[in-house]
Design an enzyme around this catalytic site. Structure first.
Site, PDB file in Angstrom:
ATOM      1  N   LYS A 183      -5.790   7.019   5.773  1.00  0.00           N
ATOM      2  CA  LYS A 183      -5.876   7.024   3.727  1.00  0.00           C
ATOM      3  C   LYS A 183      -6.225   5.235   3.552  1.00  0.00           C
ATOM      4  O   LYS A 183      -6.918   5.392   3.210  1.00  0.00           O
ATOM      5  CB  LYS A 183      -5.312   7.421   3.100  1.00  0.00           C
ATOM      6  CG  LYS A 183      -4.535   8.547   3.088  1.00  0.00           C
ATOM      7  CD  LYS A 183      -3.146   9.565   2.374  1.00  0.00           C
ATOM      8  CE  LYS A 183      -3.247  10.483   3.195  1.00  0.00           C
ATOM      9  NZ  LYS A 183      -1.149  11.277   2.492  1.00  0.00           N
ATOM     10  N   LYS A 239       9.586   7.763  13.543  1.00  0.00           N
ATOM     11  CA  LYS A 239       8.698   6.382  12.517  1.00  0.00           C
ATOM     12  C   LYS A 239       8.919   4.575  12.859  1.00  0.00           C
ATOM     13  O   LYS A 239       7.786   4.182  12.634  1.00  0.00           O
ATOM     14  CB  LYS A 239       8.835   6.703  11.411  1.00  0.00           C
ATOM     15  CG  LYS A 239       7.700   8.087  11.530  1.00  0.00           C
ATOM     16  CD  LYS A 239       8.140   8.563   9.651  1.00  0.00           C
ATOM     17  CE  LYS A 239       7.834   9.792  10.032  1.00  0.00           C
ATOM     18  NZ  LYS A 239       5.664  10.843   9.831  1.00  0.00           N
ATOM     19  N   THR A 246      -1.326  10.715   9.018  1.00  0.00           N
ATOM     20  CA  THR A 246      -2.260  11.085   7.538  1.00  0.00           C
ATOM     21  C   THR A 246      -2.520   9.531   6.982  1.00  0.00           C
ATOM     22  O   THR A 246      -3.637   9.502   6.726  1.00  0.00           O
ATOM     23  CB  THR A 246      -2.192  12.280   7.135  1.00  0.00           C
ATOM     24  OG1 THR A 246      -0.969  12.111   6.594  1.00  0.00           O
ATOM     25  CG2 THR A 246      -2.981  13.584   7.874  1.00  0.00           C
ATOM     26  N   LYS A 249       5.985   6.575   4.970  1.00  0.00           N
ATOM     27  CA  LYS A 249       5.732   7.516   4.937  1.00  0.00           C
ATOM     28  C   LYS A 249       7.643   7.921   5.479  1.00  0.00           C
ATOM     29  O   LYS A 249       8.489   6.909   4.779  1.00  0.00           O
ATOM     30  CB  LYS A 249       5.846   7.424   6.513  1.00  0.00           C
ATOM     31  CG  LYS A 249       6.296   6.684   7.438  1.00  0.00           C
ATOM     32  CD  LYS A 249       5.720   6.629   8.833  1.00  0.00           C
ATOM     33  CE  LYS A 249       4.055   5.609   8.713  1.00  0.00           C
ATOM     34  NZ  LYS A 249       3.051   6.706   8.951  1.00  0.00           N
ATOM     35  N   ARG A 250       7.635   9.202   5.788  1.00  0.00           N
ATOM     36  CA  ARG A 250       9.187   9.920   5.146  1.00  0.00           C
ATOM     37  C   ARG A 250      10.130   9.153   6.716  1.00  0.00           C
ATOM     38  O   ARG A 250       9.088   8.798   7.601  1.00  0.00           O
ATOM     39  CB  ARG A 250       9.249  11.315   6.297  1.00  0.00           C
ATOM     40  CG  ARG A 250       9.114  12.576   5.237  1.00  0.00           C
ATOM     41  CD  ARG A 250       9.680  12.224   3.853  1.00  0.00           C
ATOM     42  NE  ARG A 250      11.271  12.774   4.337  1.00  0.00           N
ATOM     43  CZ  ARG A 250      11.238  14.342   4.571  1.00  0.00           C
ATOM     44  NH1 ARG A 250      10.609  14.907   4.003  1.00  0.00           N
ATOM     45  NH2 ARG A 250      12.801  13.978   4.468  1.00  0.00           N
TER      46      ARG A 250
END
Ligand code: 26Q
Length: 807
Positions: free
Chosen positions: A654, A548, A650, A542-543
């Site tokens: 996945k 995060k 998201t 992810k970024r």
């Protein structure tokens, strides 16, 4: 025509010959890719014409999804699948000794986005076309997409992304549909026939030229449009006719114009009040709305009928100038009065919020805004004035709400407030996120406009993320429950009956192993590192952002490393930890974390004492294409944001769809995933949203205390600065300082022990393959809810009020 193998071959060879004047044998892979795509494109364009005719004949209401970013991914493979041509194409090319994959990889990803928000937009377009809904996208045709990431000496290096280097086969330029967008200048009032008319003078004009990309639906012959605008000078400048001074002015103009669609801003979740960004945002909405308006009027539409025929959706506040721009079009160019125009706007525009991070909420400086967009500023000022009057009536002039809810606050324009006030629907992207909006961040607005607020939990397109990118799992699923899930993903729940079926589990395990080998080969070719497909593939992509918490993951790995050093016989299941993600070029901390991961990888991967129990890979250049290889091969999905910070996420969906088990905090859509699969099939840990918000509101968190009371954690943190692990003592001091001297705003230390415990559970469960794959099946079986088909259905029914237009 393309459905017959021999004809396919003939047309393919013929296309190469007629496009390039050379034989197929002489052609390069790039030429073959372009010829093949152009054949597929022809087919799509015919469907495009028919779809648009169908929509027109039905006089259907249309939705336009405005987004400063889209991330469509490669188109060739997806389009072949959607047209039902993939297998015939494979066979035809095989006969010619060509591998379809070799051509597919030539296509560049349109990197017109940076992360979740852009990818969501593209998933929505896919699901709209799949559902035969008249829904289109509007964005900017950035010449250079998000930078490409290289890792050199452990550091991120940004390289220009020239995604248009081979042209773009799918797009069509529509110069006759170009419109003018005006910046700067002065506003005059003129009285004509007793009516005040607005006259915008001395402005700078930019031509917005549409490039349309077809968006195909799955096996339904529906083709919608993603319209991307290119910024160009109003007319070609003949420099031979200009004097020296005029030449300079003309060059300046040309440069400033082209700059608008030159490149995508690489930030995400961080607001920077740059003038070019403001210009991009206005360029997008003005160009988009003008072309939509023109088409609407040309079709004989009546202005008063706009809310019944058009829905305009704004993806976050970046396109929120659609509100004053629609006012301007209605009033200045169509002669409506304020009240009449406003009543149309607030029945036409809807808004999605994607963040509660204060640093990501857009606020423009009034001085700059007024200079670049003088007429739009006047309209914003008027919206603000009228809204304040309503608030005063409701709450009294001395209520603090009047100031708190205003659009204009001292020298700033608060875009989220404008977006809420000017739209009829405001939604968050996961249940918890919407709750936080309603009760915390936008609570005053929720009290005032309760009917506007609603939740739309995000989704992903299972057609790209399973059908296209994971053929072996697709085969297993389809063999087991048929293929209805492709059109109706909720059908995946039929997999539940296999949760205790050992033969199904065996097959699932085999599929996972195949995918792990494929990813392992990529890693071997690219990094020369051998990974063991029997190890746990534990992935954090992810970024790069502090919230995060890639750092939390890194700390656990460091702790594991120290424990194995202490006891080389430590019984742990071997793990391959993978990271991937770009950092905004100006985000110092995020780049330091990339460096930390790479430095740690260098030390640990080469330490013989570890006996390959840990491998760390930083997968550089994370993008949609790489993501398609990663998700199918993952065992453990890292979703470990500080609770309350990740609006939805998201990637989590996945991974789930591909049978990975999540280790995660109760944040964003993780909560709904956890609820869907149950406690036994999700490794949850960490502070809850309530606990985090309480710390923020009332204090009481002491990072030093956590550090001093946890030997293992202290050892990890100290190694950042004592040279014991990384040699250098200064490089990571900034991380140490942020955690201890700035009291660890993201609670990495507080959540460390719990995370470690959860990782221990992962280790334990992985040893029991039957239990592991049972959980994996339960994850896949419950992933249907997280398809963007479900999300789109909710937007269609509850917000846009559009209808499917079937053949
Ligand atoms: C703003 C102005 C001009 C140019 C760019 C931007 C900009 C671009 C992208 C600002 C922010 C972003 C990206 C935000 C983003 O990706 N947010 C994520 O949205 C996902 C889809 O809803 C969520 O799943 C994620 O939780 C959220 O972080």
């Amino acid at each position: 025509m393309l459905r017959d193998k021999e004809k396919f071959k003939y047309l393919f060879i013929d296309r190469i010959e007629t496009m390039y004047g050379i034989s197929m044998e002489e052609s390069t892979d790039i030429e073959k890719y372009i010829a093949l795509s152009s054949l597929v494109k022809d087919h799509i364009y015919r469907n495009w014409v028919n779809t648009q005719k169908r929509y027109n004949d039905a006089d259907a209401k249309e939705m336009y999804y405005f987004s400063i970013e889209f991330l469509p991914g490669k188109q060739l493979g997806k389009n072949l699948i959607n047209l039902g041509l993939k297998s015939i194409c494979n066979k035809a090319l095989n006969d010619l000794d060509i591998k379809l994959e070799d051509l597919e990889i030539i296509e560049n990803d349109p990197a017109l986005g940076s992360g979740g928000l852009g990818r969501l937009g593209s998933a929505f377009l896919d699901s709209l076309a799949a559902g035969e809904y008249p829904g289109n996208g509007c964005s900017i045709r950035y010449k250079y997409g998000l930078f490409k990431q290289k890792i050199i000496d452990g550091e991120q290096v940004e390289v220009l992304d020239n995604w248009l280097e081979h042209g773009n086969v799918w797009e069509v330029r529509k110069p006759n549909k170009a419109v003018e967008v005006k910046f700067y200048g002065d506003i005059d009032f003129e009285e004509i026939d007793g009516e005040m008319k607005i006259d915008h003078i001395n402005y700078e004009t930019v031509l917005a030229v549409p490039y349309d990309m077809p968006v195909t639906g799955y096996k339904n012959e529906t083709v919608n449009t993603l319209r991307l605008f290119n910024a160009e000078p109003i007319e070609d400048i003949d420099y031979t006719l200009l004097s020296g001074k005029e030449t300079k002015l003309a060059l300046d103009y040309e440069k400033s114009v082209k700059g608008i669609s030159d490149s995508l801003y690489p930030d995400d979740s961080n607001y920077e009040g740059k003038i070019l960004r403001l210009k991009q945002q206005y360029f997008l909405v003005s160009a988009g709305l003008q072309t939509i308006f023109k088409r609407f009027i040309n079709k004989g539409g009546k202005v008063s009928d706009i809310p019944n025929k058009l829905a305009i959706h704004i993806n976050d506040t970046h396109p929120s100038l659609a509100i004053p721009e629609l006012m301007r079009l209605l009033m200045d160019e169509n002669g409506l009065g304020w009240d009449e125009a406003w009543s149309i706007v607030i029945k036409t525009i809807s808004y999605t919020n994607h963040t509660i991070l204060p640093e990501a909420l857009e606020k423009w400086n009034i001085g700059m805004f007024g200079e670049v967009l003088p007429r739009i500023y006047m309209i914003v000022e008027e919206i603000d004035k009228r809204f304040k009057m309503v608030l005063i009536e409701e709450y009294g002039s001395d209520s603090s709400k009047v100031k708190d809810m205003a659009i204009l606050d001292e020298d700033q324009i608060h875009m989220a407030h404008l977006a809420i006030i000017g739209s009829y629907s405001v939604n968050g992207v996961a249940a918890i996120h919407t709750e936080i909006l309603k009760t915390k961040v936008m609570s005053n607005f929720y009290e005032f406009f309760p009917e506007k607020f609603n939740n739309k939990t995000n989704g992903i397109t299972h057609r790209r993320w399973l059908l296209k990118s994971n053929p072996s799992l697709t085969k297993l699923v389809t063999e087991s429950i048929g293929d209805k899930w492709i059109k109706n993903p909720e059908e995946l729940s039929n997999l539940m009956k296999f949760k205790d079926d050992s033969s199904f589990k065996e097959k699932l395990m085999k599929s996972k192993k195949e995918n792990k080998i494929l990813l392992g080969n990529v890693i071997k070719d690219k990094y020369g590192i051998l990974v063991d497909e029997e190890s746990i593939f534990d992935v954090h992509v992810k970024r790069m952002h502090e919230y995060k918490r890639q750092l939390l993951n890194a700390f656990n790995i460091m702790d594991m490393y120290f424990r194995i050093k202490d006891n080389p016989d430590l019984d742990v299941v071997p793990r391959t930890f993978m990271f991937g993600g770009k950092a905004a070029p100006g985000y110092f901390m995020a780049k330091r974390v990339i460096n930390l991961i790479n430095t740690m990888a260098e030390v640990i991967n080469n330490d013989k004492d570890i006996k390959d129990k840990i491998k760390i890979i930083f997968l550089d250049g994370y993008d949609v294409t790489l993501a398609e290889r990663i998700f199918p091969a993952t065992d453990v999905s890292e979703q470990i944001s500080t609770a309350s910070k990740e609006a939805s996420g998201t990637g989590n969906m996945k991974f789930m769809l591909n049978g990975a088990l999540t280790i995660g905090t109760l944040d964003g859509a993780n909560i709904e995933i956890q609820e869907a699969v149950g406690d036994d099939n999700f490794f949850k840990f960490g502070l809850t949203v309530e606990e985090v918000l309480k710390y923020y509101d009332s204090g009481g968190y002491d990072a030093w205390e956590v550090y001093n009371n946890n030997y293992n954690l202290k050892r990890v943190i100290d190694s950042l600065i004592d040279g014991s692990m990384f040699g250098a003592k200064d490089k990571f001091k900034v991380i140490y300082d942020t955690l201890l001297h700035h009291n660890d705003q993201y609670f990495v230390l507080e959540d460390f022990e719990e995370y470690k415990r959860a990782q221990g559970e992962v280790d334990k469960k992985f040893r029991d393959k039957s239990a592991w794959y049972k959980s994996s099946i339960i994850n896949i079986a419950n992933a249907g809810k997280f398809s963007s088909d479900r999300t789109i259905k909710e937007y269609v029914d509850d917000i846009w009020n559009i209808r499917e237009v079937s053949k």
